[in-house]
Every structure is written in C-alpha cells, then in structure tokens.
Write an enzyme that holds these catalytic residues in place. Structure first.
Site, mmCIF file in Angstrom:
data_model
loop_
_atom_site.group_PDB
_atom_site.id
_atom_site.type_symbol
_atom_site.label_atom_id
_atom_site.label_comp_id
_atom_site.label_asym_id
_atom_site.label_seq_id
_atom_site.Cartn_x
_atom_site.Cartn_y
_atom_site.Cartn_z
ATOM 1 N N GLU A 234 29.821 53.966 109.719
ATOM 2 C CA GLU A 234 28.869 53.634 108.666
ATOM 3 C C GLU A 234 27.533 54.238 109.098
ATOM 4 O O GLU A 234 26.933 53.797 110.068
ATOM 5 C CB GLU A 234 28.771 52.115 108.490
ATOM 6 C CG GLU A 234 28.149 51.700 107.157
ATOM 7 C CD GLU A 234 26.646 51.651 107.189
ATOM 8 O OE1 GLU A 234 26.020 52.667 106.807
ATOM 9 O OE2 GLU A 234 26.091 50.633 107.604
ATOM 10 N N CYS A 268 20.202 50.307 105.573
ATOM 11 C CA CYS A 268 21.011 51.498 105.299
ATOM 12 C C CYS A 268 21.248 51.699 103.818
ATOM 13 O O CYS A 268 21.307 52.831 103.333
ATOM 14 C CB CYS A 268 22.333 51.433 106.063
ATOM 15 S SG CYS A 268 23.333 49.987 105.693
#
Length: 491
Positions: A234, A268
């Site tokens: 990720e 993020c």
C-alpha cells in the site's frame, strides 16, 4: 551489546523513548518464535481465535488513553485525532474477529455436471507468519489493517513499525501478550531503521504486508522476489475530489478541507486534488478558503492538526508549492509564509498546470489544489491521468450520477458525497493500483489476503463413466466426451 536509537517528538525534538536496533539474527529469531506460535494459534480453531481477538479488542478499548497519548507523542497529532485512530482500529479488529470463519471457513461449492460424483469443498488455510512493515502517519490503524486480519485468518505476525513510531508498535505487541497470555510470540515487534525492515523481508516470512512510499515498496519487492515471498503493498495516493455543478458546495467544501488538512495532510487517501466544474469553481473556492482560515495547527489539544511528523516532508511541500507558483498557479490562501517548521499552515492553490509536480507526486502535507474543468467527463479524465490509483470522491446532487462517475474512476475506493467514507467501513476492502501498490486489506478480501485457498473433493459414488481411470472401456469414455462437447457447443 544491542545498538539503540531514540524516538523524538516532532513538536519539541525531545526524546520519547529508546528502542533496540534489531539485526538480521534477532529478526530471524522472532520469525522462528512466530512460526511456533502460528501452529498453536491455528490449532485454536475459529471459535478460539475469535474469543481471544475479541478479548484483545476489549483490552485495547480500555487502554485507549495510553495508546492515544503515545501516538500523539510520537507523531505530534492532537490526542483527539489519536483517539479516533484507536476507535477505527477497534472497529476493524472487531469485524475481522467476527467474520473470519464466515469468509474463510470451509464451504461447499458446485461441482458441475462433469464431476457430479464429487463433493467439492473450498477452504482457506493460514499462510503461517506474516511480516508487517508499518508507516508513521497512522501508526496503529494502518498496520492493524494487516495485523488484525492476519491474526483472524490464523497467522502469527512479526511487526516492524516505522522508526518514527516504534513505541506504538511495542505497546501493541505487549497489549496482545497481556490480553492473550497463552499464546506467547503470536505478535512480536522488531524495531530499527530500513535494514531491519529489509531483514524482515529476507527472513523467510510467508508474506510481507508493507505500507510506505512507492520507492521503498520497489526495494521491498526486489528483496521479496529473491525468495518468491508474496507482497502486499500500500503505497499512498494522489486522491482527487470531483465536484459537479449540482453539488451541495457547503458539504463539498467542508469535506475537502477536512480531507486535505486532517492529520496535516499526512493521509495516504487524503484529498490532494480537486476538480470542480467551472460554473461553481469560484464559489467552491470561496467556501474552502473561508473554512481553512479558521484552522490553526499547533501542539495544543484544540489545534486543528499537528506538525509534519517527518521533517524532510517539509522540503517536498515547499518544492511542490514553489514550482506550482512559478509555473503559473495562484495561491488563494497561504504560500511560502505557510511553512513554519515543524508546522505547515493551510495552502490552497488554483490554476495549477497538470504537469506540475504538485499534481503528479504525493505531497503529503496540508496543501490542496482546486482546478476548474469543463464538466465531469474532463474531471474523470484528469483524475485518472496520474500514476496513483488509491481513492477518490465525487460530489453531485444525483446519486445515480455519483455512482456512474465512481464506476469510471481508476482507483480502489470511491466516496460519493463524502471523503474517506470507505475507511470506516470494515467490510470494504482497501487498496489501489499503479503507484498506489497492489493487494487489499480490510473486509473479506483483506482476510483472504492472509490465507491460501485449499480445494478438496470427496468422491460420493462411482460415476457411470470414469474419465480418471484406465479401467473403463475407451469407447464409452469417447462417447461421453463427445456428448459433453456437443452440449457446450449449443449452450
């Protein structure tokens, strides 16, 4: 003698704690202990693991203040934000514990006409030991998206937290040991810098779950490739918000400001780009600026957000802002004066060229760009043009329009008329593609990420024509094959 390093407050620079630098031998020993623990953990069965994980969840809930205080000390974020992070962690751990058996437990699947004599079963087995390499921006919630789901799937975990937030990782492992004392070594934390993470990737774990930058992910992937170790990566995002002319502009502005500025923009899936239809662009910008004027970063409990946890990130924010302004962008709010280390006050830019670094690279700071577009078609094209593909949001009056636009966005998650709505829904998977990485955490897909499917067939009776035997007449087998061929040629 083991080398030690000091974690420091990003606000004051004062020491928060001292931690060991674990080398390859120590990491390997932790993985070996986890391998032993994994066998005992798998033997607990679904009910046993569920009961123990829920006991851990209740213990974490009772220790919310301790976790929030340490998260705040190591990251600089306000305690209120840290408490919200703990709550999200509890929600996901609860879901993983309660749903693991439903998602991964053995179930019967159709065998098909050719294999009607077989009972077909699908089940998932634990992988064994999962190595988790976590980030510093959400040092509890983000790694627990892997740790909690990996444990629920029946694995043991060795966790390497960021060198900026090692204390949270150590407290997390200790909390599980306290809540589930009969499973020593089930979750272990190893601390250090990059070489410790590399050692974990090389240690023989059965899978690595990594959260961080695309550059570091590529290095981890190269290490994993040596042993064919599976990797879940990720790697951040450059998330866009699309605002239609029909949208509620107050709702959109409120969500954009929170999505862009919360946690000092260090999210993020935070908002970094906004594409608003030209007819409402100016009005939306006015509403955004009105809201950011009220935000004050700082060290106090009532601050809107804290400092940039990683000091070097200030350089990225400064470069992105200055290059955008030099290329023709305008600052509606903030500017170079917004950089007041270790804090960055809000920055809102408009008319930013699409080839500017601030539109292509992850900024990871409290800076948002708001560009005008002709219509939603252009907004979709611009949102999809980047290398990142993590999340996005759409604001429009029509639910059908919002869903239709969501279908066209090349990303892993979309919120309609909100931002980051998917992060608080544990049944939904989370992850992206491109420079945002690959693989999924959370939800059923997240559980399956830490398990291996196992297919089983049980012969129920002898079939009239057995195509897996040399004993029967070949002519009968040939007739059966031809019959099957004709059937599939017609249906």
């Amino acid at each position: 003698m083991t080398t030690r390093f000091t974690s420091r407050s990003p606000v004051t620079g004062e020491p928060v704690g001292e931690h060991p630098v674990h080398g390859p031998e120590e990491v390997r020993a932790a993985v070996d202990r986890a391998g032993t623990a994994a066998g005992h953990w798998a033997a607990c069965g679904w009910a046993g693991r569920r009961a123990r994980l829920l006991a851990w969840k209740r213990s974490l809930a009772r220790r919310t203040d301790a976790f929030a205080s340490l998260i705040s000390a190591e990251t600089g974020k306000p305690v209120h934000d840290a408490r919200a992070e703990v709550l999200l962690t509890l929600v996901h751990l609860d879901w993983a514990a309660r749903n693991a058996r439903r998602v991964l437990g053995r179930r019967r699947v159709p065998a098909g006409l050719l294999s009607v004599h077989q009972r077909a079963l699908l089940a998932y087995r634990p992988l064994g030991v999962i190595g988790v390499i976590g980030p510093w921006n959400y040092p509890l919630y983000t790694p627990m998206g892997s740790i909690g789901y990996a444990l629920a799937a029946g694995n043991a975990v060795v966790f390497k937290p960021s060198e900026l937030t090692p204390g949270v990782g150590e407290l997390l492992a200790q909390s599980l040991a306290d809540a589930v004392p009969d499973h020593a070594g089930l979750l272990q934390t190893v601390t250090g810098h990059g070489p410790t993470g590399e050692a974990l990737a090389r240690s023989g774990v059965d899978k690595v779950a990594f959260t961080g930058s695309p550059g570091t992910a590529r290095k981890v992937a190269a290490v994993c490739a040596d042993r064919l170790t599976p990797l879940l990566a990720e790697c951040g995002g450059k998330d866009a918000v699309l605002v239609d002319a029909s949208a509620d502009l107050d709702e959109a502005a409120d969500a954009i400001v929170w999505g862009a500025m919360a946690n000092a923009g260090q999210t993020c899936a935070g908002v970094e780009r906004v594409y608003a239809v030209a007819s409402v662009h100016a009005d939306l910008c006015t509403r955004i600026v009105h809201r950011v004027r009220a935000l004050r970063p700082g060290p106090t409990a009532d601050a809107a957000y804290g400092p940039l946890t990683l000091p070097a990130q200030l350089t990225t924010v400064e470069r992105h802002m200055k290059e955008a302004l030099a290329s023709g962008a305008h600052a509606l709010y903030g500017g170079p004066e917004s950089l007041r280390p270790p804090y960055v006050h809000p920055v809102v830019l408009v008319d930013v060229p699409e080839d500017s670094p601030v539109m292509r690279e992850e900024t990871f700071g409290p800076l948002v760009t708001v560009n005008a577009v002709r219509d939603l078609d252009e907004a979709v094209a611009r949102a999809n043009a980047g290398a990142y593909a993590l999340g996005a949001a759409v604001f429009t009056a029509g639910r059908r329009t919002g869903l239709a636009v969501a279908e066209r966005l090349d990303c892993g998650a979309v919120s309609v008329n909100s931002v980051l709505g998917f992060a608080a829904v544990p049944a939904l998977p989370f992850g992206g593609s491109g420079d945002s990485g690959y693989g999924r955490i959370h939800g059923a897909e997240g559980l399956r990420s830490f398990a291996a499917p196992r297919s089983v067939t049980v012969r129920r009776f002898r079939p009239p024509v057995d195509l897996t035997s040399f004993a029967g007449p070949r002519r009968r087998a040939e007739r059966a094959i031809e019959l099957g061929r004709r059937l599939h040629a017609r249906i």
